[in-house]
Scaffold this active site. Structure first.
Site, mmCIF file in Angstrom:
data_model
loop_
_atom_site.group_PDB
_atom_site.id
_atom_site.type_symbol
_atom_site.label_atom_id
_atom_site.label_comp_id
_atom_site.label_asym_id
_atom_site.label_seq_id
_atom_site.Cartn_x
_atom_site.Cartn_y
_atom_site.Cartn_z
ATOM 1 N N THR A 34 1.005 -1.377 -0.142
ATOM 2 C CA THR A 34 -0.098 0.075 -0.067
ATOM 3 C C THR A 34 0.864 1.226 0.099
ATOM 4 O OG1 THR A 34 -1.679 1.418 1.173
ATOM 5 C CG2 THR A 34 -0.229 -0.218 2.528
ATOM 6 N N ASP B 221 0.079 3.841 1.519
ATOM 7 C CA ASP B 221 -0.199 4.581 2.505
ATOM 8 C C ASP B 221 0.572 4.152 3.640
ATOM 9 O OD1 ASP B 221 -2.045 6.009 1.360
ATOM 10 O OD2 ASP B 221 -3.866 4.697 2.094
ATOM 11 N N ARG C 110 -4.022 28.308 -4.078
ATOM 12 C CA ARG C 110 -4.508 27.399 -4.858
ATOM 13 C C ARG C 110 -3.903 26.011 -4.641
ATOM 14 N NH1 ARG C 110 -4.390 30.154 -10.000
ATOM 15 N NH2 ARG C 110 -4.944 32.390 -9.556
ATOM 16 N N HIS D 134 -4.068 9.886 -8.012
ATOM 17 C CA HIS D 134 -3.537 8.681 -8.516
ATOM 18 C C HIS D 134 -2.296 8.698 -9.156
ATOM 19 C CE1 HIS D 134 -7.723 7.589 -7.829
ATOM 20 N NE2 HIS D 134 -7.298 6.287 -7.716
#
Length: 341
Positions: free
Chosen positions: A125, A127, A265, A271
Protein backbone atom coordinates in the site's frame (compact mmCIF):
# COMPACT_ATOMS: atom_id res chain seq x y z
CA UNK A 1 2.00 -28.05 -5.64
CA UNK A 2 -0.09 -25.46 -7.47
CA UNK A 3 -0.09 -21.92 -6.08
CA UNK A 4 -2.42 -19.07 -6.97
CA UNK A 5 -1.35 -15.42 -6.90
CA UNK A 6 -3.70 -12.43 -6.65
CA UNK A 7 -3.35 -8.67 -6.22
CA UNK A 8 -6.22 -6.85 -4.54
CA UNK A 9 -7.21 -3.31 -3.62
CA UNK A 10 -5.64 -0.21 -5.07
CA UNK A 11 -2.72 -0.71 -7.43
CA UNK A 12 0.76 0.47 -6.50
CA UNK A 13 4.30 0.31 -7.85
CA UNK A 14 6.05 -2.97 -7.02
CA UNK A 15 3.18 -5.43 -7.44
CA UNK A 16 4.73 -6.97 -10.54
CA UNK A 17 8.06 -7.34 -8.76
CA UNK A 18 6.37 -9.53 -6.13
CA UNK A 19 4.61 -11.65 -8.75
CA UNK A 20 7.90 -12.12 -10.61
CA UNK A 21 9.77 -13.05 -7.44
CA UNK A 22 7.16 -15.56 -6.25
CA UNK A 23 7.01 -17.30 -9.61
CA UNK A 24 10.76 -17.34 -10.27
CA UNK A 25 11.68 -18.91 -6.93
CA UNK A 26 8.63 -21.14 -6.76
CA UNK A 27 9.30 -22.67 -10.17
CA UNK A 28 13.10 -22.76 -10.10
CA UNK A 29 13.67 -23.97 -6.53
CA UNK A 30 10.46 -25.75 -5.51
CA UNK A 31 9.02 -26.90 -8.86
CA UNK A 32 5.66 -25.32 -8.03
CA UNK A 33 3.04 -24.64 -10.68
CA UNK A 34 1.35 -21.23 -10.66
CA UNK A 35 -1.87 -19.61 -11.74
CA UNK A 36 -2.78 -15.96 -11.62
CA UNK A 37 -6.15 -14.74 -10.35
CA UNK A 38 -7.50 -11.84 -12.38
CA UNK A 39 -8.75 -8.69 -10.65
CA UNK A 40 -8.21 -9.68 -7.04
CA UNK A 41 -10.93 -11.51 -5.14
CA UNK A 42 -13.31 -10.80 -8.03
CA UNK A 43 -11.41 -13.34 -10.11
CA UNK A 44 -12.19 -16.10 -7.62
CA UNK A 45 -15.87 -15.15 -7.67
CA UNK A 46 -15.98 -15.16 -11.48
CA UNK A 47 -13.59 -18.07 -12.15
CA UNK A 48 -11.08 -15.77 -13.86
CA UNK A 49 -7.88 -17.79 -13.42
CA UNK A 50 -5.00 -17.76 -15.91
CA UNK A 51 -1.71 -19.68 -16.23
CA UNK A 52 1.33 -18.01 -14.69
CA UNK A 53 4.89 -19.07 -15.50
CA UNK A 54 8.39 -17.67 -15.83
CA UNK A 55 7.97 -16.38 -19.41
CA UNK A 56 4.86 -14.47 -18.35
CA UNK A 57 6.78 -12.54 -15.67
CA UNK A 58 9.81 -11.63 -17.76
CA UNK A 59 10.33 -7.88 -18.11
CA UNK A 60 7.75 -6.89 -15.49
CA UNK A 61 10.16 -5.77 -12.76
CA UNK A 62 10.15 -2.03 -13.70
CA UNK A 63 6.48 -1.90 -14.61
CA UNK A 64 3.95 -0.18 -12.38
CA UNK A 65 0.45 -1.49 -11.78
CA UNK A 66 -0.22 -5.22 -11.86
CA UNK A 67 -0.23 -7.66 -14.77
CA UNK A 68 -3.01 -9.58 -12.99
CA UNK A 69 -5.37 -6.63 -12.54
CA UNK A 70 -6.95 -5.59 -9.27
CA UNK A 71 -10.25 -4.55 -7.73
CA UNK A 72 -11.75 -3.51 -4.41
CA UNK A 73 -13.89 -6.63 -4.15
CA UNK A 74 -14.97 -8.10 -0.84
CA UNK A 75 -16.21 -11.69 -1.31
CA UNK A 76 -18.05 -11.50 2.00
CA UNK A 77 -20.31 -8.84 0.45
CA UNK A 78 -21.35 -11.22 -2.36
CA UNK A 79 -23.90 -14.01 -2.12
CA UNK A 80 -22.13 -17.27 -1.21
CA UNK A 81 -18.82 -15.44 -1.76
CA UNK A 82 -16.56 -17.64 0.41
CA UNK A 83 -18.09 -20.82 -1.03
CA UNK A 84 -17.53 -19.56 -4.60
CA UNK A 85 -13.92 -18.75 -3.73
CA UNK A 86 -13.36 -22.28 -2.45
CA UNK A 87 -15.08 -23.82 -5.48
CA UNK A 88 -12.89 -21.85 -7.91
CA UNK A 89 -9.73 -22.88 -6.07
CA UNK A 90 -10.85 -26.51 -6.07
CA UNK A 91 -11.78 -26.42 -9.76
CA UNK A 92 -8.28 -25.28 -10.67
CA UNK A 93 -6.64 -27.59 -8.11
CA UNK A 94 -5.00 -24.67 -6.32
CA UNK A 95 -3.32 -25.81 -3.11
CA UNK A 96 -2.43 -22.38 -1.68
CA UNK A 97 -2.72 -18.66 -2.36
CA UNK A 98 -0.27 -15.78 -2.20
CA UNK A 99 -2.41 -12.72 -1.50
CA UNK A 100 -0.81 -9.34 -2.20
CA UNK A 101 -2.78 -6.43 -0.78
CA UNK A 102 -3.37 -3.81 1.85
CA UNK A 103 -5.50 -3.75 4.99
CA UNK A 104 -8.78 -4.66 3.27
CA UNK A 105 -7.44 -7.41 1.01
CA UNK A 106 -5.43 -8.92 3.86
CA UNK A 107 -8.43 -8.63 6.17
CA UNK A 108 -10.40 -10.81 3.75
CA UNK A 109 -7.42 -13.18 3.57
CA UNK A 110 -7.43 -13.57 7.34
CA UNK A 111 -11.15 -14.37 7.40
CA UNK A 112 -10.80 -16.91 4.57
CA UNK A 113 -7.82 -18.53 6.27
CA UNK A 114 -9.96 -18.97 9.38
CA UNK A 115 -12.38 -20.85 7.14
CA UNK A 116 -9.67 -23.25 6.04
CA UNK A 117 -8.14 -21.69 2.93
CA UNK A 118 -4.33 -21.97 3.00
CA UNK A 119 -2.74 -18.64 2.11
CA UNK A 120 0.14 -16.25 2.76
CA UNK A 121 -0.14 -12.46 2.73
CA UNK A 122 2.19 -9.81 1.27
CA UNK A 123 1.69 -6.20 2.44
CA UNK A 124 1.36 -3.51 -0.22
CA UNK A 125 0.00 0.00 0.00
CA UNK A 126 1.30 3.45 -0.76
CA UNK A 127 -0.23 4.56 2.57
CA UNK A 128 2.22 2.43 4.63
CA UNK A 129 -0.57 1.74 7.15
CA UNK A 130 -0.32 -2.06 7.53
CA UNK A 131 0.71 -3.08 11.05
CA UNK A 132 3.63 -5.36 11.78
CA UNK A 133 5.88 -4.26 8.93
CA UNK A 134 8.20 -1.27 9.03
CA UNK A 135 7.39 -0.44 5.42
CA UNK A 136 5.06 -1.61 2.70
CA UNK A 137 6.24 -1.52 -0.88
CA UNK A 138 4.71 1.26 -2.96
CA UNK A 139 5.17 3.80 -0.17
CA UNK A 140 8.69 4.86 -1.14
CA UNK A 141 7.66 5.50 -4.73
CA UNK A 142 4.62 7.53 -3.68
CA UNK A 143 6.74 9.66 -1.35
CA UNK A 144 9.25 10.28 -4.11
CA UNK A 145 6.53 11.38 -6.53
CA UNK A 146 4.94 13.68 -3.95
CA UNK A 147 8.31 15.17 -2.99
CA UNK A 148 9.16 15.96 -6.59
CA UNK A 149 5.78 17.63 -7.02
CA UNK A 150 6.35 19.78 -3.92
CA UNK A 151 9.81 20.76 -5.18
CA UNK A 152 8.28 21.93 -8.45
CA UNK A 153 5.47 23.79 -6.73
CA UNK A 154 7.89 25.85 -4.64
CA UNK A 155 9.10 27.70 -7.71
CA UNK A 156 5.67 28.58 -9.06
CA UNK A 157 4.45 29.57 -5.59
CA UNK A 158 7.39 31.93 -5.20
CA UNK A 159 6.93 33.40 -8.68
CA UNK A 160 3.38 34.50 -7.86
CA UNK A 161 3.73 34.79 -4.07
CA UNK A 162 0.73 32.61 -3.43
CA UNK A 163 0.05 29.79 -1.02
CA UNK A 164 -0.11 26.35 -2.58
CA UNK A 165 -1.97 23.47 -0.97
CA UNK A 166 -0.83 19.99 -1.99
CA UNK A 167 -3.30 17.18 -1.28
CA UNK A 168 -1.74 13.73 -1.06
CA UNK A 169 -3.23 10.31 -0.37
CA UNK A 170 -3.66 9.00 3.16
CA UNK A 171 -7.11 7.94 4.31
CA UNK A 172 -6.34 7.02 7.90
CA UNK A 173 -2.63 7.73 8.18
CA UNK A 174 -0.37 10.62 7.32
CA UNK A 175 2.80 8.78 6.36
CA UNK A 176 2.98 10.14 2.82
CA UNK A 177 2.12 13.68 3.91
CA UNK A 178 4.71 13.67 6.70
CA UNK A 179 7.56 12.09 4.71
CA UNK A 180 7.00 14.05 1.52
CA UNK A 181 6.19 17.26 3.36
CA UNK A 182 9.42 17.18 5.34
CA UNK A 183 11.49 16.09 2.33
CA UNK A 184 9.92 18.83 0.21
CA UNK A 185 10.29 21.62 2.75
CA UNK A 186 6.58 22.21 3.37
CA UNK A 187 5.62 24.86 5.93
CA UNK A 188 2.43 23.17 7.13
CA UNK A 189 1.75 19.42 7.21
CA UNK A 190 -1.72 18.16 8.11
CA UNK A 191 -2.40 14.48 8.84
CA UNK A 192 -5.46 12.40 9.80
CA UNK A 193 -3.97 11.47 13.17
CA UNK A 194 -4.08 15.06 14.40
CA UNK A 195 -7.16 17.27 13.76
CA UNK A 196 -5.94 20.73 12.83
CA UNK A 197 -6.89 24.26 13.88
CA UNK A 198 -7.64 26.27 10.73
CA UNK A 199 -6.84 29.51 12.53
CA UNK A 200 -3.39 28.18 13.44
CA UNK A 201 -2.83 27.04 9.84
CA UNK A 202 -3.67 30.52 8.57
CA UNK A 203 -1.30 32.11 11.11
CA UNK A 204 1.47 29.80 9.93
CA UNK A 205 0.75 30.77 6.33
CA UNK A 206 0.78 34.49 7.15
CA UNK A 207 4.07 34.16 9.01
CA UNK A 208 5.73 32.91 5.83
CA UNK A 209 4.31 35.75 3.74
CA UNK A 210 5.71 38.25 6.28
CA UNK A 211 9.25 37.17 5.38
CA UNK A 212 8.44 37.30 1.66
CA UNK A 213 8.20 33.54 1.31
CA UNK A 214 5.43 31.62 -0.45
CA UNK A 215 4.12 28.84 1.83
CA UNK A 216 3.45 25.23 0.87
CA UNK A 217 0.76 23.33 2.79
CA UNK A 218 0.75 19.53 2.48
CA UNK A 219 -2.44 17.81 3.57
CA UNK A 220 -3.42 14.14 3.62
CA UNK A 221 -6.82 13.43 2.06
CA UNK A 222 -8.10 12.09 5.40
CA UNK A 223 -7.08 15.10 7.48
CA UNK A 224 -9.89 17.03 9.15
CA UNK A 225 -10.26 20.26 11.12
CA UNK A 226 -10.97 20.21 14.84
CA UNK A 227 -14.68 19.81 15.56
CA UNK A 228 -15.16 19.25 11.84
CA UNK A 229 -15.85 16.40 9.47
CA UNK A 230 -14.00 14.69 6.66
CA UNK A 231 -14.36 16.42 3.32
CA UNK A 232 -15.88 13.85 0.95
CA UNK A 233 -16.01 13.62 -2.82
CA UNK A 234 -19.47 12.04 -2.53
CA UNK A 235 -21.41 9.73 -0.21
CA UNK A 236 -20.82 6.50 -2.16
CA UNK A 237 -19.00 3.64 -0.44
CA UNK A 238 -16.97 0.73 -1.74
CA UNK A 239 -17.45 -2.91 -0.68
CA UNK A 240 -15.32 -2.34 2.40
CA UNK A 241 -17.43 0.59 3.55
CA UNK A 242 -14.97 3.33 2.60
CA UNK A 243 -16.26 6.69 1.41
CA UNK A 244 -14.52 8.53 -1.42
CA UNK A 245 -12.21 11.13 0.02
CA UNK A 246 -10.80 14.20 -1.74
CA UNK A 247 -11.72 17.80 -1.38
CA UNK A 248 -9.85 18.82 1.76
CA UNK A 249 -7.24 20.59 -0.39
CA UNK A 250 -9.82 22.76 -2.14
CA UNK A 251 -11.53 23.52 1.17
CA UNK A 252 -8.24 24.55 2.74
CA UNK A 253 -7.28 26.81 -0.14
CA UNK A 254 -10.64 28.61 0.07
CA UNK A 255 -10.31 29.08 3.83
CA UNK A 256 -6.73 30.32 3.56
CA UNK A 257 -7.62 32.81 0.84
CA UNK A 258 -10.63 34.14 2.73
CA UNK A 259 -8.88 34.37 6.11
CA UNK A 260 -5.51 35.75 4.97
CA UNK A 261 -6.44 37.78 1.90
CA UNK A 262 -3.71 35.98 -0.04
CA UNK A 263 -4.10 33.98 -3.22
CA UNK A 264 -4.19 30.22 -2.57
CA UNK A 265 -4.37 27.37 -5.05
CA UNK A 266 -4.66 23.59 -4.80
CA UNK A 267 -2.85 20.69 -6.44
CA UNK A 268 -4.37 17.23 -5.89
CA UNK A 269 -1.82 14.55 -6.72
CA UNK A 270 -4.35 11.71 -6.53
CA UNK A 271 -3.57 8.59 -8.53
CA UNK A 272 -0.33 10.04 -9.88
CA UNK A 273 1.14 8.73 -6.62
CA UNK A 274 0.11 5.19 -7.50
CA UNK A 275 1.33 5.08 -11.08
CA UNK A 276 4.56 4.65 -12.95
CA UNK A 277 7.71 2.68 -12.38
CA UNK A 278 8.60 1.64 -8.82
CA UNK A 279 11.60 3.11 -7.03
CA UNK A 280 14.73 1.01 -6.50
CA UNK A 281 13.79 0.50 -2.85
CA UNK A 282 10.27 -0.68 -3.70
CA UNK A 283 11.60 -3.13 -6.31
CA UNK A 284 14.07 -4.46 -3.72
CA UNK A 285 11.48 -4.76 -0.95
CA UNK A 286 8.81 -6.29 -3.19
CA UNK A 287 11.30 -8.85 -4.49
CA UNK A 288 12.30 -9.84 -0.95
CA UNK A 289 8.66 -10.12 0.11
CA UNK A 290 7.98 -12.44 -2.83
CA UNK A 291 10.94 -14.68 -2.04
CA UNK A 292 9.91 -15.04 1.59
CA UNK A 293 6.21 -15.50 0.76
CA UNK A 294 6.90 -18.52 -1.42
CA UNK A 295 9.17 -19.88 1.34
CA UNK A 296 6.22 -19.67 3.73
CA UNK A 297 4.09 -21.59 1.23
CA UNK A 298 6.80 -24.25 0.95
CA UNK A 299 6.94 -24.49 4.75
CA UNK A 300 3.16 -24.83 5.01
CA UNK A 301 3.16 -21.78 7.26
CA UNK A 302 -0.24 -20.37 6.31
CA UNK A 303 -2.24 -17.54 7.82
CA UNK A 304 0.84 -15.33 8.03
CA UNK A 305 2.04 -12.13 6.38
CA UNK A 306 5.65 -11.48 5.46
CA UNK A 307 6.93 -8.27 7.04
CA UNK A 308 10.00 -6.04 7.03
CA UNK A 309 11.37 -5.84 10.57
CA UNK A 310 14.52 -3.78 10.63
CA UNK A 311 16.57 -5.28 7.81
CA UNK A 312 15.15 -8.80 7.94
CA UNK A 313 11.97 -10.26 6.55
CA UNK A 314 9.89 -12.06 9.15
CA UNK A 315 6.41 -13.54 9.39
CA UNK A 316 3.55 -12.39 11.58
CA UNK A 317 -0.01 -13.73 11.91
CA UNK A 318 -2.46 -12.09 9.52
CA UNK A 319 -4.73 -11.53 12.50
CA UNK A 320 -2.09 -9.30 14.08
CA UNK A 321 -1.34 -7.46 10.85
CA UNK A 322 -4.98 -6.57 10.29
CA UNK A 323 -6.07 -5.93 13.88
CA UNK A 324 -5.38 -2.20 13.64
CA UNK A 325 -3.91 0.34 11.25
CA UNK A 326 -0.38 1.63 11.60
CA UNK A 327 -0.61 5.38 12.14
CA UNK A 328 1.90 8.17 12.64
CA UNK A 329 3.15 8.34 16.23
CA UNK A 330 2.46 11.78 17.73
CA UNK A 331 6.05 12.05 18.94
CA UNK A 332 7.33 11.59 15.39
CA UNK A 333 5.09 14.38 14.13
CA UNK A 334 6.22 16.61 16.99
CA UNK A 335 9.87 16.14 16.00
CA UNK A 336 9.31 18.32 12.95
CA UNK A 337 7.26 21.17 14.43
CA UNK A 338 10.27 23.48 14.28
CA UNK A 339 9.79 23.57 10.50
CA UNK A 340 6.09 24.49 10.61
CA UNK A 341 5.02 28.08 10.09
Amino acid sequence: MKVGVLTGGGDCPGLNAVIRSVVRKGVQEYSFDFVGVRDGWLGLLQDAVVPLDIPSVRGVLPRGGTILGSSRTNPFQHEDGPRRVRETLAAHEVDALVVIGGEDTLGVADRLHRQGIPLVGVPKTIDNDVSGTDYTFGFDTAVGIATEAIDRLHTTAESHMRALVVEVMGRHSGWIALHAGIAGGANVILIPERPFDIDQVCEQVKSRFKINYAPIVVVAEGAAPKEGQLVLKDQSRDEFGHVRLSGIGEWLAREIAERTGKDARTTVLGHIQRGGTPSAFDRWLATRFGLHAVDAVRDGDFGVMVALQGTRIGRIPLADATAEKKVVDPSLYDEFEVFFG
